[in-house]
Design an enzyme around this catalytic site. Structure first.
Site, mmCIF file in Angstrom:
data_model
loop_
_atom_site.group_PDB
_atom_site.id
_atom_site.type_symbol
_atom_site.label_atom_id
_atom_site.label_comp_id
_atom_site.label_asym_id
_atom_site.label_seq_id
_atom_site.Cartn_x
_atom_site.Cartn_y
_atom_site.Cartn_z
ATOM 1 N N GLY A 108 0.813 -1.212 0.000
ATOM 2 C CA GLY A 108 0.000 0.000 0.000
ATOM 3 C C GLY A 108 0.846 1.260 0.000
ATOM 4 C CB CYS A 109 0.377 4.451 1.822
ATOM 5 S SG CYS A 109 -1.275 4.849 1.219
ATOM 6 C CB ALA A 110 4.270 1.083 3.783
ATOM 7 C CB ALA A 111 4.694 0.181 -1.771
#
Length: 375
Positions: A142-145
């Site tokens: 998700g956004c952590a990628a």
């Protein structure tokens, strides 16, 4: 010069699509579509509080609101990715003063569509990358990628000195809109997320930008259901727990520990590149790290102008720091992305100011694909 021998994250290239929806239009749509929703007033207040002025989407809003089925949506994802990614990649390579055949690995991150083989294979076949280029697609962070891609590029360059890694983030969040999802988390998400494509190169040697020195990951135990997808016949159904905005309290000490292990004080760094999941995330982290709100100005600008663009946020915030003139040479800084897990992907390093010599002009590097808005 400080940082000269370390892998360096060069200036990102970012593009957002040509279709725009403002917050005022989002609120009006929500009122028309959910007139009888018992929590409509709460949803409208939450959307207003995001601070998102506008978002960019790959299709007109009327088309975005229709759901033709998961198959058609995923076909649209592939078509749009192949249309929009190449120009952004060319400009990221140009920013790094490299040609495609000087790239040793491509890390592709996206959580809004699925392809197999990954777009990495298509890029190698169509953009002049070598056939022995390593491929690393990341689909489920998700956004952590965005932070994870930077960290894995750092690791690769550390293991293979003088190698160069291309990072590509392609997020079409609008393709995940689900008209039947009416919980508060879904309604908030409908007013928060935007579409974007971003790319950047980590040079194993030379380059200017963020010299990467140390990275780390951290997962808050037993929070894996706080941000998640339910995968159904209609596609990806985003689930957002109301406890997500509280996550900076346990994560701020982790950021402090990373900086401290490097001999730095997280409250006294020269720059901060932080994932803009929402205004409370940024406000809380400012408070827990004891830094001024202006320290996160690049992340706030991304949120205001583009919304939450998932894994592309940290690359866009970094791009804004470059556009501001960068940080003083040798200044310490931190970069952090947050996403499902709840996972934090973090890196610290120093600003490296001297650019590398430019290679011969790349073929087509100055051209832009039609229908794109420069970031």
């Amino acid at each position: 010069m400080k940082g000269r021998g370390m892998p360096t994250l060069c200036e990102p290239a970012v593009e957002v699509p040509e279709h725009v929806i403002t917050q005022e239009e989002t609120l009006a749509l929500a009122e028309r579509q959910h007139t009888d929703h018992p929590q409509l007033k709460l949803a409208l207040r939450l959307i207003r509080n995001t601070g998102v002025s506008k978002r960019h989407i790959i299709q007109p809003i009327e088309q975005t609101l229709r759901h033709p089925g998961f198959e058609d949506r995923n076909r649209t994802y592939e078509e749009q990715a192949k249309r929009r990614v190449p120009d952004v990649v060319r400009r990221a390579l140009d920013n790094a003063r490299l040609a495609a055949d000087e790239i040793d690995a491509i890390i592709y991150v996206s959580c809004t569509g699925f392809m197999m083989p990954s777009l990495t294979a298509w890029l190698i076949n169509h953009m002049g990358f070598r056939s022995d280029t390593r491929q690393l697609p990341i689909a489920q962070l998700g956004c952590a990628a965005g932070g994870a891609a930077i960290n894995r590029a750092h690791d690769f360059c550390a293991a293979h000195p003088r190698s160069n890694v291309l990072i590509v983030s392609c997020e079409f969040c609008s393709l995940c809109y689900q008209p039947t999802d009416l919980d508060i988390g879904s309604l908030l998400s409908d007013g928060l997320f935007g579409d974007a494509v971003a790319a950047a190169v980590v040079r194993g040697e030379g380059g200017s930008g963020l010299g990467l020195e140390r990275n780390a990951s951290y997962l808050i135990p037993h929070t894996e259901d706080w941000i998640s997808y339910a995968v159904k016949s209609t596609g990806f159904h985003f689930r957002l727990d109301k406890r997500v905005p509280t996550t900076m309290e346990p994560l701020a000490p982790v950021l402090r520990e990373l900086a401290s292990a490097h001999g730095w004080d997280a409250s006294r760094l020269g720059f901060y590149i932080i994932h803009a999941g929402g205004p409370r995330i940024l406000d809380d982290l400012c408070r827990f790290l004891q830094v001024e709100p202006d320290a996160f100005r690049h992340s706030r600008a991304t949120l205001t102008q583009y919304g939450n663009i998932a894994s592309a946020v940290v690359l866009d915030a970094l791009r804004r720091l470059f556009r501001e003139g960068g940080a003083p040479d040798g200044a310490p800084g931190i970069l952090a992305g947050f996403g499902p897990g709840i996972t934090a992907e973090m890196a610290v390093g120093r600003w490296v100011g001297a650019p590398a010599p430019r290679v011969a002009a790349l073929s087509g590097a100055g051209r832009r694909a039609p229908g794109l808005v420069g970031g």
